[in-house]
Design a protein around this motif. Structure first.
Motif, PDB file in Angstrom:
ATOM      1  N   TYR A 407      50.623  47.994  44.817  1.00  0.00           N
ATOM      2  CA  TYR A 407      49.761  46.694  44.739  1.00  0.00           C
ATOM      3  C   TYR A 407      48.420  47.103  44.339  1.00  0.00           C
ATOM      4  O   TYR A 407      47.704  48.251  44.835  1.00  0.00           O
ATOM      5  CB  TYR A 407      50.006  46.304  45.972  1.00  0.00           C
ATOM      6  CG  TYR A 407      48.853  45.051  45.993  1.00  0.00           C
ATOM      7  CD1 TYR A 407      47.639  45.207  46.506  1.00  0.00           C
ATOM      8  CD2 TYR A 407      49.210  43.684  45.247  1.00  0.00           C
ATOM      9  CE1 TYR A 407      46.502  43.984  46.603  1.00  0.00           C
ATOM     10  CE2 TYR A 407      48.349  42.663  45.132  1.00  0.00           C
ATOM     11  CZ  TYR A 407      46.945  42.780  45.744  1.00  0.00           C
ATOM     12  OH  TYR A 407      46.059  41.821  45.676  1.00  0.00           O
ATOM     13  N   GLU A 412      49.627  43.144  37.868  1.00  0.00           N
ATOM     14  CA  GLU A 412      51.017  42.804  38.400  1.00  0.00           C
ATOM     15  C   GLU A 412      51.922  42.816  37.401  1.00  0.00           C
ATOM     16  O   GLU A 412      51.512  42.159  36.311  1.00  0.00           O
ATOM     17  CB  GLU A 412      50.760  41.668  39.065  1.00  0.00           C
ATOM     18  CG  GLU A 412      52.136  41.197  39.497  1.00  0.00           C
ATOM     19  CD  GLU A 412      52.631  42.245  40.869  1.00  0.00           C
ATOM     20  OE1 GLU A 412      51.939  42.860  41.571  1.00  0.00           O
ATOM     21  OE2 GLU A 412      53.814  42.292  40.751  1.00  0.00           O
ATOM     22  N   PRO A 413      52.889  43.613  37.248  1.00  0.00           N
ATOM     23  CA  PRO A 413      53.446  44.795  38.258  1.00  0.00           C
ATOM     24  C   PRO A 413      52.379  45.943  38.317  1.00  0.00           C
ATOM     25  O   PRO A 413      51.652  46.032  37.184  1.00  0.00           O
ATOM     26  CB  PRO A 413      54.686  44.976  38.091  1.00  0.00           C
ATOM     27  CG  PRO A 413      54.795  44.797  36.579  1.00  0.00           C
ATOM     28  CD  PRO A 413      53.746  43.598  36.092  1.00  0.00           C
ATOM     29  N   ARG A 437      46.597  41.070  35.523  1.00  0.00           N
ATOM     30  CA  ARG A 437      47.060  39.787  35.769  1.00  0.00           C
ATOM     31  C   ARG A 437      46.319  38.719  34.735  1.00  0.00           C
ATOM     32  O   ARG A 437      45.151  38.933  34.543  1.00  0.00           O
ATOM     33  CB  ARG A 437      46.773  39.264  37.207  1.00  0.00           C
ATOM     34  CG  ARG A 437      47.190  40.355  38.079  1.00  0.00           C
ATOM     35  CD  ARG A 437      46.809  39.948  39.722  1.00  0.00           C
ATOM     36  NE  ARG A 437      47.204  38.732  39.958  1.00  0.00           N
ATOM     37  CZ  ARG A 437      47.544  38.485  41.384  1.00  0.00           C
ATOM     38  NH1 ARG A 437      47.704  39.309  42.329  1.00  0.00           N
ATOM     39  NH2 ARG A 437      48.129  37.504  41.593  1.00  0.00           N
TER      40      ARG A 437
END
Ligand code: FB9
Length: 496
Positions: A407, A412-413, A437
């Motif tokens: 994380y 993301e991912p 993101r």
């Protein structure tokens, strides 16, 4: 005062046509190496002597041979240990360390016998007295007076009582420039010698082209800089352009908010981040972009629900020491999205210092160099990120990679990267990576069909591994031994 050894050798050669340096050593009662040293000095003065290499094989007693010379042969010791009434064989074997060999030799010499008419059988003397010829021969060899048949020498060598030594030496004869004294050799040709013509009557020391030159006084690159150059070369080979990282001080806006890192995230706490007291705040931000960042944090947008908190500009204005070079990546992506020519695909990299208020230990300081790669292009996928990572690490000599879901607030991912390090023969963590993101890219104005993949690692860890440094304070800081810097070998990351 008695002359130098060099002149004593020359005077000896004056009255002898030739001489072996080994015989000279014996004659002068000196170690042979001293004679060789004097010979080298003579040869440096010109062709006074001719030295023909030769080799001489000599026989010397081994340690066991010296013991037999003192104590007697093993067979003579066994004979001496047999009492008048005889002795059981097992007991006889206990009487000396080489009784087994001695018993066998004494039997073959006919010195002893085994009387089986009694029980237990007894070993007895067969002759009244013996001559220990082995001991006598070894004494003669040690005194240099032996003249033994070849089969006897071979037997003693086989019994490891003798060893053959090859000694290299030189046969000296008079050279073309033979003299019994050494004329002084000049080492410098001076202006006076040239002007006066004196140089014609002088002897000059021959150039020694094999001599190593004096190491020039020069600077030395720190191992970190050598590894940085290797990483920079790899990125450049892969078509990446270096980002401008010349600002350690950064605003929280670019370091956190632009990266969709919420204002209450623990990483934004003073326990993890160094905030700047003066100037404590930044005020110049692209206002339209700042409003979109505020909106996406507090209410979401672009398909995201956001974090739903009351975003405050005062938090974004706080100045700090950047905690990652991803802050620079954010600036570069914003610039790319708002370029007058419009968005164009790009590949950026950075290698520079970042600062974290972390617990210090043998491998972590409050600052380290982050290495970061960023690729922005239409339709990039996680597969492109994985492929890029394989190519990047291949150039570092690493071919086995594994990825673990992770994380990051801004990707993301996200994936942690692990490799099987051939030098360490184990799996190690080598970095982190992910796909930026939409909440980060779209407020900047990056087109919707563009994705941005990125990864990061440190400079210190690979450097410590490469140069075998276990404690980071032996690599950076006031306690660094500068000899480590001077003697550090060149760096090829893809070679051991
Ligand atoms: O460098 C690390 N390890 C490493 C790297 C290379 C290596 O040898 C080379 C193969 C020849 C050997 C080891 N690490 C990252 C992993 C660990 O050392 C870790 O303990 C320490 N990490 C630092 C952060 O620690 C607080 C290293 C540093 C790090 C971690 C993550 C990033 C950057 C540096 C990142 C990132 C990122 C992610 C997504 C998008 C953009 C950037």
């Amino acid at each position: 005062m008695h002359p130098e050894l060099t002149e004593r050798i020359l005077q000896y050669l004056e009255s002898n046509d030739s001489v072996d340096t080994l015989d000279l050593a014996t004659h002068f009662g000196l170690d042979h190496q001293k004679i060789i040293g004097a010979l080298k000095s003579i040869q440096a003065h010109g062709d006074l002597v001719v030295a023909e290499p030769t080799a001489r094989k000599t026989i010397e007693l081994t340690d066991e041979g010296k013991s037999v010379k003192e104590q007697g042969s093993h067979e003579a010791v066994v004979y001496a240990n047999i009492p008048e009434q005889g002795i059981a064989q097992a007991s006889l074997m206990q009487t000396s360390p080489n009784a087994k060999v001695g018993f066998s030799k004494a039997m073959s010499q006919g010195w002893i016998l085994v009387d089986k008419s009694v029980n237990p059988p007894l070993v007895k003397r067969k002759v009244d007295k013996i001559v220990d010829s082995v001991k006598e021969n070894l004494i003669a060899i040690a005194d240099g007076k032996a003249d033994l048949a070849a089969n006897v020498l071979a037997d003693y060598k086989k019994r490891k009582l003798l060893q053959e030594i090859t000694t290299k030496s030189f046969i000296l004869t008079k050279g073309l420039e033979f003299a019994t004294t050494l004329t002084k050799l000049e080492t410098d040709l001076t202006v006076d010698m040239l002007a006066s013509g004196l140089w014609k009557d002088l002897n000059f020391k021959a150039y020694n082209f094999d001599a190593l030159g004096a190491a020039p006084v020069r600077g030395h690159l720190h191992p970190l800089l050598k590894v940085r150059t290797e990483f920079r070369q790899i990125f450049l080979e892969m078509g990446f352009a270096e980002m401008p990282t010349n600002n350690y001080v950064e605003s929280s806006f670019w370091n956190f908010d632009a990266l969709f890192q919420p204002q209450q995230h623990p990483a934004r706490d003073a326990h993890d981040t160094f905030f700047i007291n003066y100037p404590s705040k930044s005020y110049k931000f692209p206002q339209d972009y700042l409003q979109r960042v505020k909106e996406v944090h507090s209410h979401g947008g672009y398909g995201s629900q956001g974090y739903g908190y009351d975003w405050k500009i005062e938090e974004a204005q706080k100045n700090l020491l950047r905690t990652h070079t991803t802050a620079v990546s954010a600036r570069m992506l914003y610039k790319l999205a708002n370029s007058p020519e419009g968005f164009r695909p790009a590949k950026y990299f950075s290698i520079d210092k970042v600062f974290r208020n972390e617990t210090l230990d043998a491998t972590h300081l409050a600052e380290f160099h982050q290495v970061e790669g960023v690729v922005a292009d239409v339709g990039l996928t996680l597969g492109d990120l994985i492929g890029t990572l394989y190519e990047f690490f291949r150039k570092l000599g690493i071919t086995q990679l594994e990825f673990k879901p992770a994380y990051n607030p801004y990707t993301e991912p996200s994936m942690e990267i692990f490799c099987f390090h051939p030098g360490l023969s184990k799996w190690i963590e080598v970095g982190n990576s992910g796909v930026f993101r939409p909440e980060l890219l779209l407020p900047m104005g990056i087109p919707e069909n563009v994705n941005v993949i990125a990864w990061g690692l440190s400079l210190e860890r690979p450097t410590m591994i490469k140069y075998g440094i276990n404690n980071i304070r032996d690599m950076v800081g006031p306690k660094v031994d500068l000899k480590m810097v001077e003697e550090g070998p060149i760096c090829r990351m893809d070679h051991a």
